[in-house]
Scaffold this motif. Structure first.
Motif, PDB file in Angstrom:
ATOM      1  N   ASP A   2      33.608  43.870  42.015  1.00 46.28           N
ATOM      2  CA  ASP A   2      33.589  43.582  40.589  1.00 46.28           C
ATOM      3  C   ASP A   2      34.599  44.499  39.900  1.00 46.28           C
ATOM      4  N   THR A 148      36.903  30.142  30.653  1.00 43.91           N
ATOM      5  CA  THR A 148      37.224  31.302  31.488  1.00 43.91           C
ATOM      6  C   THR A 148      36.565  32.567  30.949  1.00 43.91           C
ATOM      7  N   ALA A 151      32.699  32.486  31.734  1.00 47.48           N
ATOM      8  CA  ALA A 151      32.295  32.170  33.111  1.00 47.48           C
ATOM      9  C   ALA A 151      31.734  33.408  33.817  1.00 47.48           C
ATOM     10  N   ASP A 152      30.699  33.185  34.609  1.00 45.96           N
ATOM     11  CA  ASP A 152      30.082  34.269  35.366  1.00 45.96           C
ATOM     12  C   ASP A 152      30.460  34.247  36.839  1.00 45.96           C
ATOM     13  N   ASP A 153      31.144  33.200  37.268  1.00 42.14           N
ATOM     14  CA  ASP A 153      31.510  33.095  38.669  1.00 42.14           C
ATOM     15  C   ASP A 153      32.935  32.570  38.787  1.00 42.14           C
ATOM     16  N   ASN A 154      33.505  32.771  39.949  1.00 43.80           N
ATOM     17  CA  ASN A 154      34.905  32.407  40.177  1.00 43.80           C
ATOM     18  C   ASN A 154      35.152  30.910  40.095  1.00 43.80           C
ATOM     19  N   SER A 155      34.192  30.095  40.535  1.00 40.60           N
ATOM     20  CA  SER A 155      34.393  28.643  40.520  1.00 40.60           C
ATOM     21  C   SER A 155      34.515  28.132  39.089  1.00 40.60           C
ATOM     22  N   THR A 156      33.678  28.660  38.180  1.00 44.88           N
ATOM     23  CA  THR A 156      33.745  28.243  36.774  1.00 44.88           C
ATOM     24  C   THR A 156      35.039  28.731  36.135  1.00 44.88           C
ATOM     25  N   ARG A 157      35.439  29.950  36.487  1.00 40.40           N
ATOM     26  CA  ARG A 157      36.699  30.467  35.957  1.00 40.40           C
ATOM     27  C   ARG A 157      37.873  29.626  36.441  1.00 40.40           C
ATOM     28  N   THR A 158      37.788  29.158  37.669  1.00 43.47           N
ATOM     29  CA  THR A 158      38.847  28.300  38.208  1.00 43.47           C
ATOM     30  C   THR A 158      38.936  27.001  37.415  1.00 43.47           C
TER      31      THR A 158
END
Length: 304
Positions: A2, A148, A151-158
């Protein structure tokens, strides 16, 4: 890992959102430049009263200042997601407003050349159509930035980043169409001018209200600066699509020299062109400007 738990003392720069510390000197130069242009545009706004053009420029320049300010504070804390996001969103959205400023000018240029009869669209419709496209690009990029940021996770940020890329790609497509239509108008105008020269040689003459404007050297310089501004913002937009499409961990996204040249450098030229050669000055001196603007606003919008 993190990044929020990291600092330069505890983690490697390779674990940050970008793998370099943004240069303070280079970003300070851009803040100073865009800040000065912001003040100049603010002074020019009541002088030339081109409200839509000036409003777009002021918003864009303010976003540029905020974006490079975020990069400066990001220098000491490259693990801070808020600073990273502020830099990403502000510098992604600012050129949308510079594009809008360009779109507002094409219709007026067509009117100055009395080119309604050789234009694909009515002069006013260029601004309506392309600014609408700009609005959609702005919505997509803003929505992507918002997703972005929460978002709490990488997939949502993507997903958020992909939406931003879609907005940038749509902006490039709109600019491509704008350049195509402008080039076609210039070609038709040149062909018509040759025919008119032949008519004048045969004893005919043609004068209109804008002949004095077109004959001024400042008008020619303004048109050249407008072409340069369009080319540089177009180059920057293509660069950002390629950069974001590769992801934040790509080599291009972490190349500071490329960013400073193809983002900051290109947009600097765009803003200098649209400020130093302000379209209001190209339309004549202030004493004559009000008449010119009135003619531009009341000129027929349909082919005659």
């Amino acid at each position: 890992m993190d990044p929020a738990l990291c600092s330069l003392e505890t983690c490697s720069i390779e674990d940050a959102y970008i793998t370099y510390q943004p240069t303070i000197a280079g970003n300070s130069v851009y803040i100073a430049l865009f800040g000065i242009l912001l003040v100049i545009q603010a002074v020019q706004t009541p002088l030339y009263r081109m409200w839509w053009f000036s409003g777009s420029m002021l918003i864009g320049l303010l976003l540029e200042v905020m974006g490079y300010a975020a990069r400066i504070v990001f220098h000491d804390d490259p693990f801070n997601f808020d600073f990273f996001l502020m830099n990403l969103i502000c510098l992604s959205l600012a050129p949308v407003f510079f594009c809008a400023a360009l779109y507002f000018l094409l219709g007026r240029i067509i009117i100055v050349y009395r080119g309604e009869d050789i234009s694909r669209l009515r002069p006013r419709n260029y601004a309506i159509f392309f600014v609408s496209c700009d609005g959609l690009a702005l919505v997509l990029q803003s929505a992507g930035g918002a997703i972005t940021s929460v978002a709490d996770d990488n997939s949502t940020r993507t997903i958020g980043v992909n939406i931003m890329i879609a907005g940038l790609a749509f902006q490039v497509a709109a600019l491509t169409l704008f350049i195509t239509l402008t080039s076609e108008f210039a070609f038709r105008l040149r062909r018509r001018s040759r025919r008119q020269q032949s008519s004048i040689a045969d004893g005919e003459s043609r004068q209109d209200d804008f002949a004095l404007i077109r004959e001024k050297r400042g008008w020619k310089v303004f048109l050249l600066s407008l072409c340069l501004a369009t080319l540089t913002v177009y180059t920057r937009s293509i660069f950002r699509v390629v950069e974001l499409n590769g992801g934040f961990d790509s080599e291009l996204a972490n190349d500071e020299i490329a960013f400073m040249v193809l983002e900051g450098g290109m947009i600097s030229i765009t803003c200098l062109c649209l400020t130093v050669m302000h379209p209001g000055s190209a339309l004549g001196q202030r004493s004559h400007k009000e008449k010119v603007v009135q003619l531009l606003e009341t000129a027929p919008m349909s082919p005659t």
